[in-house]
Design a protein around this motif. Structure first.
Motif, PDB file in Angstrom:
ATOM      1  N   THR A  67     -19.565 -51.626 -71.488  1.00 12.40           N
ATOM      2  CA  THR A  67     -19.653 -51.672 -70.267  1.00 12.40           C
ATOM      3  C   THR A  67     -21.163 -52.042 -70.401  1.00 12.40           C
ATOM      4  OG1 THR A  67     -20.727 -50.156 -72.149  1.00 12.40           O
ATOM      5  CG2 THR A  67     -20.115 -48.776 -70.385  1.00 12.40           C
ATOM      6  N   ASP A  68     -21.365 -54.227 -70.706  1.00  7.73           N
ATOM      7  CA  ASP A  68     -21.560 -54.560 -70.502  1.00  7.73           C
ATOM      8  C   ASP A  68     -23.003 -54.462 -69.681  1.00  7.73           C
ATOM      9  OD1 ASP A  68     -21.260 -54.579 -72.904  1.00  7.73           O
ATOM     10  OD2 ASP A  68     -20.450 -57.805 -72.851  1.00  7.73           O
TER      11      ASP A  68
ATOM     12  N   PRO B  92     -21.647 -58.243 -62.892  1.00 10.88           N
ATOM     13  CA  PRO B  92     -21.854 -56.443 -63.938  1.00 10.88           C
ATOM     14  C   PRO B  92     -21.585 -54.887 -63.091  1.00 10.88           C
ATOM     15  CG  PRO B  92     -24.046 -57.232 -62.747  1.00 10.88           C
ATOM     16  CD  PRO B  92     -23.060 -58.670 -62.002  1.00 10.88           C
ATOM     17  N   GLU B  93     -21.396 -55.182 -61.881  1.00  8.90           N
ATOM     18  CA  GLU B  93     -20.986 -53.887 -61.476  1.00  8.90           C
ATOM     19  C   GLU B  93     -19.647 -53.554 -61.713  1.00  8.90           C
ATOM     20  OE1 GLU B  93     -20.964 -56.829 -59.735  1.00  8.90           O
ATOM     21  OE2 GLU B  93     -19.804 -56.541 -58.054  1.00  8.90           O
ATOM     22  N   HIS B  94     -18.875 -54.807 -61.960  1.00  9.73           N
ATOM     23  CA  HIS B  94     -17.002 -53.916 -62.062  1.00  9.73           C
ATOM     24  C   HIS B  94     -17.123 -53.988 -64.246  1.00  9.73           C
ATOM     25  CE1 HIS B  94     -16.350 -55.415 -58.621  1.00  9.73           C
ATOM     26  NE2 HIS B  94     -16.102 -56.863 -59.043  1.00  9.73           N
ATOM     27  N   ALA B  95     -17.996 -53.537 -64.842  1.00 12.75           N
ATOM     28  CA  ALA B  95     -18.574 -53.646 -66.821  1.00 12.75           C
ATOM     29  C   ALA B  95     -19.258 -53.313 -66.842  1.00 12.75           C
ATOM     30  CB  ALA B  95     -18.422 -55.252 -67.270  1.00 12.75           C
ATOM     31  N   VAL B  96     -19.239 -51.520 -65.681  1.00 14.18           N
ATOM     32  CA  VAL B  96     -19.901 -49.943 -66.563  1.00 14.18           C
ATOM     33  C   VAL B  96     -18.956 -48.826 -66.816  1.00 14.18           C
ATOM     34  CG1 VAL B  96     -21.713 -51.425 -64.357  1.00 14.18           C
ATOM     35  CG2 VAL B  96     -19.920 -49.289 -63.747  1.00 14.18           C
ATOM     36  N   GLU B  97     -18.401 -49.163 -66.995  1.00 14.70           N
ATOM     37  CA  GLU B  97     -17.481 -48.054 -67.740  1.00 14.70           C
ATOM     38  C   GLU B  97     -15.990 -48.752 -67.866  1.00 14.70           C
ATOM     39  OE1 GLU B  97     -16.892 -44.186 -65.326  1.00 14.70           O
ATOM     40  OE2 GLU B  97     -15.705 -46.052 -64.275  1.00 14.70           O
TER      41      GLU B  97
ATOM     42  N   ASP C 150     -19.269 -54.063 -52.395  1.00 17.15           N
ATOM     43  CA  ASP C 150     -20.013 -53.024 -51.974  1.00 17.15           C
ATOM     44  C   ASP C 150     -20.166 -51.492 -52.956  1.00 17.15           C
ATOM     45  OD1 ASP C 150     -17.775 -53.351 -50.612  1.00 17.15           O
ATOM     46  OD2 ASP C 150     -19.460 -52.497 -48.351  1.00 17.15           O
ATOM     47  N   GLN C 151     -18.702 -51.465 -52.909  1.00 13.25           N
ATOM     48  CA  GLN C 151     -18.032 -49.119 -53.183  1.00 13.25           C
ATOM     49  C   GLN C 151     -18.415 -49.526 -54.965  1.00 13.25           C
ATOM     50  OE1 GLN C 151     -17.784 -47.334 -51.847  1.00 13.25           O
ATOM     51  NE2 GLN C 151     -18.426 -48.379 -49.852  1.00 13.25           N
ATOM     52  N   ASP C 152     -18.150 -50.499 -55.980  1.00 16.40           N
ATOM     53  CA  ASP C 152     -18.113 -50.749 -56.615  1.00 16.40           C
ATOM     54  C   ASP C 152     -19.758 -50.992 -57.763  1.00 16.40           C
ATOM     55  OD1 ASP C 152     -15.369 -50.479 -57.071  1.00 16.40           O
ATOM     56  OD2 ASP C 152     -15.088 -52.063 -59.546  1.00 16.40           O
ATOM     57  N   ALA C 153     -20.536 -51.692 -56.299  1.00 19.67           N
ATOM     58  CA  ALA C 153     -22.289 -51.782 -56.797  1.00 19.67           C
ATOM     59  C   ALA C 153     -22.079 -50.375 -56.457  1.00 19.67           C
ATOM     60  CB  ALA C 153     -22.346 -52.854 -55.673  1.00 19.67           C
ATOM     61  N   LEU C 154     -22.871 -49.330 -55.967  1.00 18.27           N
ATOM     62  CA  LEU C 154     -22.823 -48.307 -55.492  1.00 18.27           C
ATOM     63  C   LEU C 154     -22.478 -47.418 -56.228  1.00 18.27           C
ATOM     64  CD1 LEU C 154     -21.318 -48.651 -51.432  1.00 18.27           C
ATOM     65  CD2 LEU C 154     -24.481 -47.988 -52.052  1.00 18.27           C
ATOM     66  N   ARG C 155     -20.839 -47.213 -56.620  1.00 25.00           N
ATOM     67  CA  ARG C 155     -20.703 -46.381 -57.947  1.00 25.00           C
ATOM     68  C   ARG C 155     -21.145 -47.028 -59.646  1.00 25.00           C
ATOM     69  NH1 ARG C 155     -16.474 -48.431 -60.855  1.00 25.00           N
ATOM     70  NH2 ARG C 155     -15.156 -46.784 -62.337  1.00 25.00           N
ATOM     71  N   ALA C 156     -22.131 -47.708 -59.531  1.00 22.00           N
ATOM     72  CA  ALA C 156     -22.648 -48.496 -60.479  1.00 22.00           C
ATOM     73  C   ALA C 156     -23.831 -47.558 -60.668  1.00 22.00           C
ATOM     74  CB  ALA C 156     -22.402 -50.425 -61.016  1.00 22.00           C
ATOM     75  N   VAL C 157     -24.494 -48.079 -59.573  1.00 19.90           N
ATOM     76  CA  VAL C 157     -25.833 -47.650 -59.429  1.00 19.90           C
ATOM     77  C   VAL C 157     -26.237 -45.867 -59.723  1.00 19.90           C
ATOM     78  CG1 VAL C 157     -27.652 -46.268 -57.250  1.00 19.90           C
ATOM     79  CG2 VAL C 157     -26.726 -48.814 -57.315  1.00 19.90           C
ATOM     80  N   ARG C 158     -24.732 -45.116 -59.092  1.00 15.50           N
ATOM     81  CA  ARG C 158     -24.842 -43.667 -59.490  1.00 15.50           C
ATOM     82  C   ARG C 158     -23.974 -43.331 -60.618  1.00 15.50           C
ATOM     83  NH1 ARG C 158     -19.978 -41.525 -60.160  1.00 15.50           N
ATOM     84  NH2 ARG C 158     -18.777 -42.755 -58.588  1.00 15.50           N
TER      85      ARG C 158
END
Lengths: 83, 226
Positions: free
Chosen positions: B210-211, B197-202, B16-24
């Motif tokens: 960042t796929d 996908p939320e683990h590949a945003v940076e 959930d934290q990684d998903a929230l981060r990806a959203v941000r």
């Protein structure tokens, strides 16, 4: 209290790698001639009150919506003899 | 006002934290949602994140599917609200019958954790519009119950309607039928996939690429233009 047993099994066409792993281990343990193993789940429900048609209908509903996923699993409902 | 995207936390949710981060990082406002709260707090879209909600007891996703927050999400998803299910979230969506088929134990019985190449098959869903059809992406895959199954008729229907959203490339990691990594509902607002996908945003973490960010920029663009 009466016991109702719900058995849940993967549908025959669904691959069961856990059952296969068990089957493959059997010869090593000296159990020969077991051609296939399928692994399932058994739920033992202790029912308060009479196990009448209404109760069984509810249990059937429970099995269909929750205990089994009917996309991949079949289930049976059995009433066990009271001791 | 920017769009609000909710991420649900169930007992046992991990990502959930990684998903929230990806959203941000994508530029939307992340909103934490709690499994026992029916209220979605005016979010415009929901992400069901990965993990092992309720310890995968009974079946992966089977118990979470009946949590109070899911009642509201199921109603709203049917009314068109975008929902993305990642990994355990995908399993919850199939258990909730928002997506067809079911997820089973990997055919080789091992937990998998690796970077996985995928082909985006449908770039028209609410969550994939920033990709191009046929585009190849690489995002982490990590699960035990990743084998997608459905009956032949459902699979044919998914293919015919272009609802196979993602397919595994370079080898099928779990025995999923027709190499399916993710699917969408008929309307395209509900999408589920096993890879993350939320683990590949940076560039710094995950695959070093960042796929995965496109999922979150896709939905943001859709919500802003709605």
């Amino acid at each position: 209290m009466a016991r109702v047993v719900v058995d849940v099994m993967l549908k025959p066409e669904i691959l069961d790698p856990q059952g296969q792993a068990v089957q493959r281990a059997l010869p090593r343990l000296g159990f020969e001639s077991i051609a296939d193993v399928r692994q399932g789940k058994r739920f033992e429900l202790e029912v308060e009150g009479p196990v009448d048609d209404a109760a069984l209908t509810r249990i059937h509903e429970m099995a269909e919506t929750f205990l089994a996923n009917t996309v991949i699993e079949d289930f049976t409902v059995k009433v066990e003899e009271e001791k | 006002m920017t769009s609000r995207i909710g991420v649900v936390t169930f007992p046992g949710t991990l990502d959930d934290q990684d998903a929230l981060r990806a959203v941000r990082i994508a530029g939307a406002e992340p909103v934490s949602l709690w499994h026992r709260d029916k209220d979605l707090h005016q979010v415009d879209a929901v992400v069901l994140a990965g993990g092992f909600s309720y310890g995968d007891y009974l079946r992966a996703g089977a118990i979470s599917r009946f949590s109070p927050v899911m009642d509201t999400i199921i109603d709203q998803a049917k009314a068109g609200m975008p929902v993305l299910g990642i990994c355990n979230g995908f399993q919850i969506l199939t258990e909730a019958h928002l997506l067809p088929g079911a997820m089973l134990r990997n055919n080789h019985l091992h937990f998998i954790c690796r970077d996985q190449k995928l082909r985006v098959e449908n770039a028209e869903t609410a969550w994939t519009a920033d990709y191009e059809a046929g585009q190849e992406i690489s995002v982490p895959l990590k699960n035990m119950d990743g084998r997608y199954v459905a009956d032949e008729r459902t699979l044919d229907e998914l293919e015919a309607e272009g609802r196979v959203a993602f397919r595994y490339l370079d080898g099928n990691p779990n025995g999923s039928l027709r190499d399916i990594a993710g699917i969408s509902n008929a309307a395209g607002n509900v999408v589920g996939l096993m890879p993350h996908p939320e683990h590949a945003v940076e560039p710094l973490v995950g695959t070093g690429r960042t796929d995965g960010l496109g999922f979150f920029t896709s939905i943001l663009k859709k919500l802003v233009n709605a």
